[in-house]
Design a protein around this motif. Sequence first.
Motif, PDB file in Angstrom:
ATOM      1  N   GLU A  23      -0.194   1.660  -0.967  1.00 10.04           N
ATOM      2  CA  GLU A  23      -1.587   1.741  -0.522  1.00 10.04           C
ATOM      3  C   GLU A  23      -2.245   0.365  -0.527  1.00 10.04           C
ATOM      4  OE1 GLU A  23      -5.869   3.183  -2.330  1.00 10.04           O
ATOM      5  OE2 GLU A  23      -4.043   4.087  -3.134  1.00 10.04           O
TER       6      GLU A  23
ATOM      7  N   GLU B  36       3.602 -10.117  -1.705  1.00  8.20           N
ATOM      8  CA  GLU B  36       2.621  -9.043  -1.526  1.00  8.20           C
ATOM      9  C   GLU B  36       2.572  -8.115  -2.738  1.00  8.20           C
ATOM     10  OE1 GLU B  36       0.463  -9.284   0.661  1.00  8.20           O
ATOM     11  OE2 GLU B  36       1.451 -10.846   1.837  1.00  8.20           O
TER      12      GLU B  36
ATOM     13  N   SER C 210       7.504  -5.391  12.165  1.00  8.17           N
ATOM     14  CA  SER C 210       6.986  -4.995  13.477  1.00  8.17           C
ATOM     15  C   SER C 210       6.973  -3.481  13.641  1.00  8.17           C
ATOM     16  CB  SER C 210       7.847  -5.629  14.579  1.00  8.17           C
ATOM     17  OG  SER C 210       9.199  -5.210  14.464  1.00  8.17           O
TER      18      SER C 210
ATOM     19  N   THR D 244      -2.629  -6.089   4.052  1.00  8.10           N
ATOM     20  CA  THR D 244      -1.865  -6.743   5.122  1.00  8.10           C
ATOM     21  C   THR D 244      -1.959  -6.047   6.475  1.00  8.10           C
ATOM     22  OG1 THR D 244       0.133  -5.466   4.635  1.00  8.10           O
ATOM     23  CG2 THR D 244      -0.174  -7.548   3.429  1.00  8.10           C
ATOM     24  N   GLY D 245      -2.303  -4.761   6.473  1.00 12.98           N
ATOM     25  CA  GLY D 245      -2.264  -4.009   7.725  1.00 12.98           C
ATOM     26  C   GLY D 245      -0.893  -3.456   8.046  1.00 12.98           C
ATOM     27  N   TRP D 246       0.094  -3.714   7.193  1.00  9.54           N
ATOM     28  CA  TRP D 246       1.416  -3.127   7.400  1.00  9.54           C
ATOM     29  C   TRP D 246       1.302  -1.605   7.304  1.00  9.54           C
ATOM     30  CZ3 TRP D 246       4.720  -6.295   3.356  1.00  9.54           C
ATOM     31  CH2 TRP D 246       4.695  -7.658   3.699  1.00  9.54           C
ATOM     32  N   VAL D 247       2.239  -0.920   7.943  1.00 14.19           N
ATOM     33  CA  VAL D 247       2.346   0.527   7.802  1.00 14.19           C
ATOM     34  C   VAL D 247       3.484   0.820   6.831  1.00 14.19           C
ATOM     35  CG1 VAL D 247       2.773   2.723   8.955  1.00 14.19           C
ATOM     36  CG2 VAL D 247       1.477   0.919  10.131  1.00 14.19           C
TER      37      VAL D 247
ATOM     38  N   THR E  56      -0.790  -2.015   2.136  1.00  8.14           N
ATOM     39  CA  THR E  56      -1.267  -1.622   3.465  1.00  8.14           C
ATOM     40  C   THR E  56      -2.698  -2.100   3.702  1.00  8.14           C
ATOM     41  OG1 THR E  56       0.173   0.324   3.523  1.00  8.14           O
ATOM     42  CG2 THR E  56      -1.758   0.357   4.958  1.00  8.14           C
ATOM     43  N   LEU E  57      -3.555  -1.927   2.712  1.00  8.53           N
ATOM     44  CA  LEU E  57      -4.944  -2.360   2.850  1.00  8.53           C
ATOM     45  C   LEU E  57      -5.056  -3.872   2.981  1.00  8.53           C
ATOM     46  CD1 LEU E  57      -6.702  -0.024   0.240  1.00  8.53           C
ATOM     47  CD2 LEU E  57      -6.869   0.093   2.732  1.00  8.53           C
TER      48      LEU E  57
END
Length: 331
Positions: A59, A278, A35, A65-68, A62-63
């Motif tokens: 990188e 992931e 979160s 999953t949208g995780w930061v 992130t692409l």
Amino acid sequence: MIHRRTLLTTAAAAAAATALAPLNAMAQATDAWPSRPIRLVVPFPPGGSADFLGRLVAEKITLATGWVMVVENRAGAAGNIGLDAVAKAAPDGYTIGIGQTANMAINPALYAKMPFDPLKDLAPVALVASQPMVVTVKADAPYRTLAELLAAIKKSAEPMRVAFAGNGTVAHLTIELLERHAGISLVNVPYKGSGPAVNDLRAGHVDFFVGNSISVLGQVNAGSLRALAVTSPARLKALPAVPTVAESGFADFDAQTWSGVVTPAGVPQPILARLYTEVTRVLARPEVLAKFAAEGSTAATGRSTQQFVELVRAEHRSWGELVRQAKIQID
């Protein structure tokens, strides 16, 4: 009696709810994970192999999953400083790191005092990639095979000089292994990095260089260095014409540096499983495999978390034994 039983039942239910509250809170936190941004600690400077692998994984995750994911370089003490920060972080899945051969398998025997125990304080999640060492000479050297180089070493009136980057590194210990297997004695010349070592090799100040594939691949392909052998069990895709040390007469010779994603011990299993999923998805992507191959790395596709755990333990034993036998230590 009925009133007393009711009170007891109510008290028991309250106690059970109190006991389950932390578990329920953990389950909710796990379900909501992540979160907030995840910190990926690379315990080496920018530009090296661990940094390349860590940033590529961050990188692509992130692409997908949208995780930061925020990459943080915390270099020093051959990876100990950065990995210590991971080991001491809260086990909530928001701090992960890149564990490597040096800081998880070699350093515990190399350093008189370690700030963390890699076998107890860290949890291996997913092996990412490995790189062999490459035995190289300058392009106009008279040696075209490892056998020719070893023959020259044995005939030389003075011990020949071998360059490598850093005392106690995989390259250093690979040289120790080669000396033991081949029955030779060398003058070890450590450098602070691969660049200065290669420069001195090309200038003729040392006789050969042992470094990981990433550090030499560009110059080998450019024709300024000649690769004589790689130290992995199989040939490297980026250098298919270069034989292995095992093929050159030393069966079972295997010396590689590996990197993988680790977390602090105690991270909930569902988070570890999600991280593993992931990372392994990243390793299955064709463009990632191509990038690894181009950089001289071999992706660790199909390796389970348990296999990574077993690798760390086995390497911890074998490299530690070699460090102690060679009496190498850094205070």
